[in-house]
Design a protein around this motif. Structure first.
Motif, PDB file in Angstrom:
ATOM      1  N   ILE A 230      79.237  33.152  18.330  1.00  0.00           N
ATOM      2  CA  ILE A 230      78.785  34.536  18.219  1.00  0.00           C
ATOM      3  C   ILE A 230      79.747  35.405  19.020  1.00  0.00           C
ATOM      4  N   SER A 231      80.259  36.445  18.395  1.00  0.00           N
ATOM      5  CA  SER A 231      81.287  37.269  19.021  1.00  0.00           C
ATOM      6  C   SER A 231      80.707  38.097  20.161  1.00  0.00           C
ATOM      7  N   GLU A 232      81.590  38.544  21.025  1.00  0.00           N
ATOM      8  CA  GLU A 232      81.154  39.396  22.144  1.00  0.00           C
ATOM      9  C   GLU A 232      80.578  40.708  21.629  1.00  0.00           C
ATOM     10  N   THR A 233      81.108  41.186  20.498  1.00  0.00           N
ATOM     11  CA  THR A 233      80.600  42.425  19.904  1.00  0.00           C
ATOM     12  C   THR A 233      79.131  42.283  19.514  1.00  0.00           C
ATOM     13  N   LEU A 234      78.793  41.144  18.902  1.00  0.00           N
ATOM     14  CA  LEU A 234      77.416  40.930  18.483  1.00  0.00           C
ATOM     15  C   LEU A 234      76.512  40.646  19.674  1.00  0.00           C
ATOM     16  N   GLU A 235      77.042  40.032  20.709  1.00  0.00           N
ATOM     17  CA  GLU A 235      76.247  39.832  21.919  1.00  0.00           C
ATOM     18  C   GLU A 235      75.884  41.176  22.542  1.00  0.00           C
ATOM     19  N   LYS A 236      76.846  42.093  22.560  1.00  0.00           N
ATOM     20  CA  LYS A 236      76.578  43.434  23.083  1.00  0.00           C
ATOM     21  C   LYS A 236      75.587  44.177  22.172  1.00  0.00           C
ATOM     22  N   TYR A 237      75.686  43.912  20.862  1.00  0.00           N
ATOM     23  CA  TYR A 237      74.748  44.521  19.909  1.00  0.00           C
ATOM     24  C   TYR A 237      73.314  44.085  20.199  1.00  0.00           C
ATOM     25  N   ILE A 238      73.130  42.812  20.522  1.00  0.00           N
ATOM     26  CA  ILE A 238      71.798  42.311  20.872  1.00  0.00           C
ATOM     27  C   ILE A 238      71.262  43.043  22.095  1.00  0.00           C
ATOM     28  N   VAL A 239      72.109  43.217  23.105  1.00  0.00           N
ATOM     29  CA  VAL A 239      71.692  43.911  24.324  1.00  0.00           C
ATOM     30  C   VAL A 239      71.316  45.360  24.013  1.00  0.00           C
ATOM     31  N   GLU A 240      72.094  46.012  23.131  1.00  0.00           N
ATOM     32  CA  GLU A 240      71.771  47.391  22.766  1.00  0.00           C
ATOM     33  C   GLU A 240      70.426  47.475  22.054  1.00  0.00           C
ATOM     34  N   LEU A 241      70.139  46.518  21.176  1.00  0.00           N
ATOM     35  CA  LEU A 241      68.843  46.502  20.494  1.00  0.00           C
ATOM     36  C   LEU A 241      67.700  46.385  21.502  1.00  0.00           C
ATOM     37  N   VAL A 242      67.891  45.522  22.479  1.00  0.00           N
ATOM     38  CA  VAL A 242      66.869  45.312  23.499  1.00  0.00           C
ATOM     39  C   VAL A 242      66.668  46.574  24.331  1.00  0.00           C
TER      40      VAL A 242
END
Length: 332
Positions: A230-242
């Motif tokens: 899982i890319s760092e971009t998508l990891e940051k996306y998860i955090v933004e959703l939260v």
């Protein structure tokens, strides 16, 4: 297909387990009609170590699906029917005095299993529901002064009727948060209900299933899911959703800010990360796409968002907030 050698390539192992998972769905389908979505979510929980809460009105095959799946998975299974008079010791076990040996001995409860079905978990008061906390989170149980580790894999699959049903007790917030996903089970489609009716009308019908997975297979699949990238971009996306559930006004969702009492906990970030990897694996990929995160976002987030009474008065649901977040939060 023969089991792959431990030194086999990731591609060979992926092909083997993908075939196994298809067999699981096929075997469960011999007994349960039209609940592939529920089975998918139960398998995601099993392969990522996350507990699952199923909610739906009676008669939607929640209990039947879980009991059938346990036979197909060939894991130690225990079912606990939660009732108003159930005691915590009925779940975890207790100390019993042995007169012959003049000493207390431990009698372990049904929590000591790989798959534990907590049937109608909201039929018991909070004291019994909270008895699940240590087992679900720590994978261990304390009886008397001794702590006993639970056999792995360990998974709690709980069912509950909607809280507005008579004679139910809403789960405590701390208990709900320990479930990786809360899955709402809906009514069947017309064609599926027709098939169920025809099967059950035959009094001699007995759905037989065969074991497909072993305990070793479960850990094998977990190892492959752990390797999904899982890319760092998508990891940051998860955090933004939260974070959007906690401070919606900062994400152009000011219309929801007045309704949110508490956003989701950090467990939601972990659950989204793990579940998205499992979705990618089920789709025969070794990398996560944004669609994988969005596919599980509702099930992971819906029970962790706490709305206030004003939201209830205005008819605002957690589902509405989640849908708005998925539309508004960009992937950058």
């Amino acid at each position: 297909m023969a089991a792959p050698d431990p030194t086999a390539s990731a591609a060979d192992q992926l092909a083997y387990y993908q075939d196994k998972i298809k067999q699981v769905f096929a075997e469960v389908g011999k007994v349960v009609v039209g609940q592939q979505y529920m089975v998918n979510r139960l398998l995601i929980g099993l392969f990522t170590g996350g507990h699952i809460l199923l909610e739906g009105v009676p008669g939607l095959a929640k209990t039947l699906t879980i009991s059938t799946l346990s036979k197909v998975l060939h894991l130690h299974f225990q079912r606990v029917q939660f009732t108003p008079d159930l005691l915590p010791s009925d779940l975890v076990g207790t100390m019993i005095y042995n007169q012959n040996q003049s000493e207390f001995q431990v009698k372990k409860g049904p929590i000591f299993a790989n798959l534990v079905l907590a049937d109608e978990v909201n039929r018991s008061p909070a004291k019994v529901q909270s008895a699940l906390l240590e087992a679900m989170q720590e994978k261990q149980v304390t009886i008397g002064e001794t702590t006993y580790p639970l056999d792995l894999p360990f998974l709690v699959l709980a069912t509950q009727n909607p809280v507005e049903q008579e004679g139910t007790y809403p789960l405590p917030e701390a208990q709900v948060d320990r479930f990786m996903m809360k899955v709402y089970v809906d009514y069947l489609k017309k064609a599926d209900e027709l098939e169920v009716m025809r099967r059950m009308a035959n009094l001699s019908y007995v759905g037989e299933v065969s074991p497909v997975l072993t305990k070793e297979d479960v850990f094998g699949v977990r190892g492959l899911i752990n390797q999904v990238q899982i890319s760092e971009t998508l990891e940051k996306y998860i955090v933004e959703l939260v974070f959007a559930t906690r401070k919606p006004a900062e994400y152009d969702l000011a219309e929801f800010a007045q309704y949110v009492q508490f956003g989701v906990s950090p467990r939601a970030s972990i659950a989204l990360h793990r579940a998205a990897k499992a979705v990618a694996f089920f789709d025969s990929r070794d990398y996560v796409l944004p669609e994988d995160i969005k596919e599980v976002a509702t099930d992971v987030l819906n029970h962790r968002i706490l709305l206030n009474y004003e939201a209830e008065a205005d008819g605002i649901r957690t589902q509405d907030l989640i849908e708005a977040i998925l539309k508004k939060v960009p992937i950058s």
